[in-house]
Design a protein around this motif. Sequence first.
Motif, PDB file in Angstrom:
ATOM      1  N   ARG A 208       0.856  -1.191   0.000  1.00 48.82           N
ATOM      2  CA  ARG A 208       0.000   0.000   0.000  1.00 48.82           C
ATOM      3  C   ARG A 208       0.890   1.238   0.000  1.00 48.82           C
ATOM      4  O   ARG A 208       1.847   1.339   0.779  1.00 48.82           O
ATOM      5  CB  ARG A 208      -0.858  -0.005   1.263  1.00 48.82           C
ATOM      6  CG  ARG A 208      -1.826   1.156   1.389  1.00 48.82           C
ATOM      7  CD  ARG A 208      -3.101   0.883   0.641  1.00 48.82           C
ATOM      8  NE  ARG A 208      -4.177   1.777   1.042  1.00 48.82           N
ATOM      9  CZ  ARG A 208      -5.457   1.490   0.872  1.00 48.82           C
ATOM     10  NH1 ARG A 208      -5.813   0.328   0.343  1.00 48.82           N
ATOM     11  NH2 ARG A 208      -6.391   2.345   1.231  1.00 48.82           N
ATOM     12  N   LEU A 209       0.597   2.191  -0.866  1.00 52.80           N
ATOM     13  CA  LEU A 209       1.316   3.463  -0.847  1.00 52.80           C
ATOM     14  C   LEU A 209       0.608   4.402   0.125  1.00 52.80           C
ATOM     15  O   LEU A 209      -0.592   4.654  -0.001  1.00 52.80           O
ATOM     16  CB  LEU A 209       1.347   4.093  -2.235  1.00 52.80           C
ATOM     17  CG  LEU A 209       2.096   3.334  -3.336  1.00 52.80           C
ATOM     18  CD1 LEU A 209       2.196   4.201  -4.586  1.00 52.80           C
ATOM     19  CD2 LEU A 209       3.473   2.888  -2.874  1.00 52.80           C
ATOM     20  N   VAL A 210       1.352   4.895   1.092  1.00 56.45           N
ATOM     21  CA  VAL A 210       0.831   5.840   2.074  1.00 56.45           C
ATOM     22  C   VAL A 210       1.649   7.124   1.951  1.00 56.45           C
ATOM     23  O   VAL A 210       2.821   7.170   2.327  1.00 56.45           O
ATOM     24  CB  VAL A 210       0.909   5.275   3.507  1.00 56.45           C
ATOM     25  CG1 VAL A 210       0.460   6.328   4.522  1.00 56.45           C
ATOM     26  CG2 VAL A 210       0.042   4.020   3.619  1.00 56.45           C
ATOM     27  N   PHE A 211       1.044   8.152   1.366  1.00 59.31           N
ATOM     28  CA  PHE A 211       1.700   9.443   1.187  1.00 59.31           C
ATOM     29  C   PHE A 211       1.576  10.239   2.477  1.00 59.31           C
ATOM     30  O   PHE A 211       0.515  10.246   3.119  1.00 59.31           O
ATOM     31  CB  PHE A 211       1.057  10.203   0.038  1.00 59.31           C
ATOM     32  CG  PHE A 211       1.253   9.547  -1.304  1.00 59.31           C
ATOM     33  CD1 PHE A 211       2.321   9.896  -2.107  1.00 59.31           C
ATOM     34  CD2 PHE A 211       0.366   8.571  -1.760  1.00 59.31           C
ATOM     35  CE1 PHE A 211       2.508   9.295  -3.350  1.00 59.31           C
ATOM     36  CE2 PHE A 211       0.542   7.964  -2.989  1.00 59.31           C
ATOM     37  CZ  PHE A 211       1.626   8.316  -3.788  1.00 59.31           C
ATOM     38  N   THR A 212       2.647  10.914   2.863  1.00 59.14           N
ATOM     39  CA  THR A 212       2.628  11.683   4.103  1.00 59.14           C
ATOM     40  C   THR A 212       3.007  13.134   3.832  1.00 59.14           C
ATOM     41  O   THR A 212       3.778  13.437   2.918  1.00 59.14           O
ATOM     42  CB  THR A 212       3.592  11.103   5.163  1.00 59.14           C
ATOM     43  OG1 THR A 212       4.951  11.428   4.817  1.00 59.14           O
ATOM     44  CG2 THR A 212       3.452   9.600   5.280  1.00 59.14           C
ATOM     45  N   ALA A 213       2.445  14.017   4.665  1.00 59.74           N
ATOM     46  CA  ALA A 213       2.778  15.439   4.608  1.00 59.74           C
ATOM     47  C   ALA A 213       2.650  16.009   6.013  1.00 59.74           C
ATOM     48  O   ALA A 213       2.060  15.385   6.904  1.00 59.74           O
ATOM     49  CB  ALA A 213       1.847  16.180   3.645  1.00 59.74           C
ATOM     50  N   HIS A 214       3.200  17.188   6.208  1.00 58.12           N
ATOM     51  CA  HIS A 214       3.181  17.824   7.524  1.00 58.12           C
ATOM     52  C   HIS A 214       1.751  18.198   7.892  1.00 58.12           C
ATOM     53  O   HIS A 214       1.057  18.881   7.140  1.00 58.12           O
ATOM     54  CB  HIS A 214       4.049  19.081   7.509  1.00 58.12           C
ATOM     55  CG  HIS A 214       4.567  19.465   8.852  1.00 58.12           C
ATOM     56  ND1 HIS A 214       3.728  19.730   9.922  1.00 58.12           N
ATOM     57  CD2 HIS A 214       5.835  19.619   9.317  1.00 58.12           C
ATOM     58  CE1 HIS A 214       4.466  20.044  10.978  1.00 58.12           C
ATOM     59  NE2 HIS A 214       5.745  19.983  10.640  1.00 58.12           N
ATOM     60  N   SER A 215       1.296  17.735   9.033  1.00 59.24           N
ATOM     61  CA  SER A 215      -0.008  18.172   9.519  1.00 59.24           C
ATOM     62  C   SER A 215       0.043  19.650   9.887  1.00 59.24           C
ATOM     63  O   SER A 215       1.086  20.170  10.299  1.00 59.24           O
ATOM     64  CB  SER A 215      -0.424  17.353  10.743  1.00 59.24           C
ATOM     65  OG  SER A 215      -1.734  17.715  11.157  1.00 59.24           O
ATOM     66  N   ILE A 216      -1.077  20.317   9.699  1.00 56.51           N
ATOM     67  CA  ILE A 216      -1.218  21.721  10.097  1.00 56.51           C
ATOM     68  C   ILE A 216      -2.585  21.877  10.758  1.00 56.51           C
ATOM     69  O   ILE A 216      -3.463  21.016  10.607  1.00 56.51           O
ATOM     70  CB  ILE A 216      -1.075  22.680   8.901  1.00 56.51           C
ATOM     71  CG1 ILE A 216      -2.158  22.409   7.838  1.00 56.51           C
ATOM     72  CG2 ILE A 216       0.314  22.596   8.296  1.00 56.51           C
ATOM     73  CD1 ILE A 216      -2.156  23.410   6.681  1.00 56.51           C
ATOM     74  N   PRO A 217      -2.796  22.946  11.521  1.00 58.71           N
ATOM     75  CA  PRO A 217      -4.118  23.155  12.111  1.00 58.71           C
ATOM     76  C   PRO A 217      -5.212  23.172  11.049  1.00 58.71           C
ATOM     77  O   PRO A 217      -5.013  23.679   9.940  1.00 58.71           O
ATOM     78  CB  PRO A 217      -3.985  24.517  12.801  1.00 58.71           C
ATOM     79  CG  PRO A 217      -2.521  24.641  13.102  1.00 58.71           C
ATOM     80  CD  PRO A 217      -1.830  23.985  11.938  1.00 58.71           C
TER      81      PRO A 217
END
Length: 323
Positions: free
Chosen positions: A165-174
């Motif tokens: 499974r490809l799980v793309f991640t990015a910085h969480s923000i409010p």
Amino acid sequence: MGNYDALLVLSFGGPEGPGDVMPFLENVVRGRGVPRERLLEVAEHYQGFGGISPINQQNRDLVEALRPVAGVPVYWGNRNWRPFGEDTVRRMRDDGVRRAAVFATSAFAGYSGCRQYYEDIARISVEGGPELVKMRHFGDHPGFVEAMADHTRQALARLGRDDARLVFTAHSIPVGMARSAGPEGGLYEAQLRRSAELVNEALGRGEPWDLVWQSRSGPPQVPWLEPDVCDHLSKLDAPAVVLVPIGFVSDHMEVVYDLDTEARQVAAERGLPMERAATAGTHPAFVRMVRELMDEPEPVPCPLTCCPAPVRPAARQARESQA
């Protein structure tokens, strides 16, 4: 087309030794009212790697990769640590630079990733210095997509299976910041989903993929984008997983700690085979992309109402005291 006589790589910055860590973090959070206990907690992440963030060396590597293709002198400055952007711009002025393209090492919309770089440019500009022109968001640029697809392909090969499974991640923000990103709001998430979609298409994969978030740092009472990558991995029903840090352009501390350390531990505890794709870094397609951005028509600056700065605790208190 842009008529530039220099290129400035403008980035976040990071500590390069144990003694740098707390001063660096204090620069990052200045004016935000972050408790010192929280800074000490984050400092431990850096100290676990000798007090060194990989980001500065990776920016040096990017600058060196750009020099043969940029066609103009390449400079580098940071928001939060040496070399500070204001020192670099003074050097550019002394070198006679008149107009420079600015490549911010953040691909997507949002306050921290875009609007704050406009603020940085205004802050570090000096009298008699060069005009600084920030280049556009580039998460959908073919060069960025090619670099991320290639690195994801390599991670799949290391894993040795095609059913991951490809799980793309990015910085969480409010959540409030995410809703105000872009002229009509929601642009941060929309751009990230589009980038992930393009990478998946470049790989020729029809399988579903996920976009999740990492590196939350705010108070618990403030809602941030979810799910967190570790929470997602703890519940994921998949035979294997490849984490793709689509929201980052270099393997800096939030990648090597949040993904390579914390997320990998969660996957190991579940017996879930996991690999992590590299960020764009100095992939040749990514380096070419920067040159191509310089050749594009000069971007139209965003309206000042776009991606507004979040209301910090000190500012909120001052505003309430005047009500």
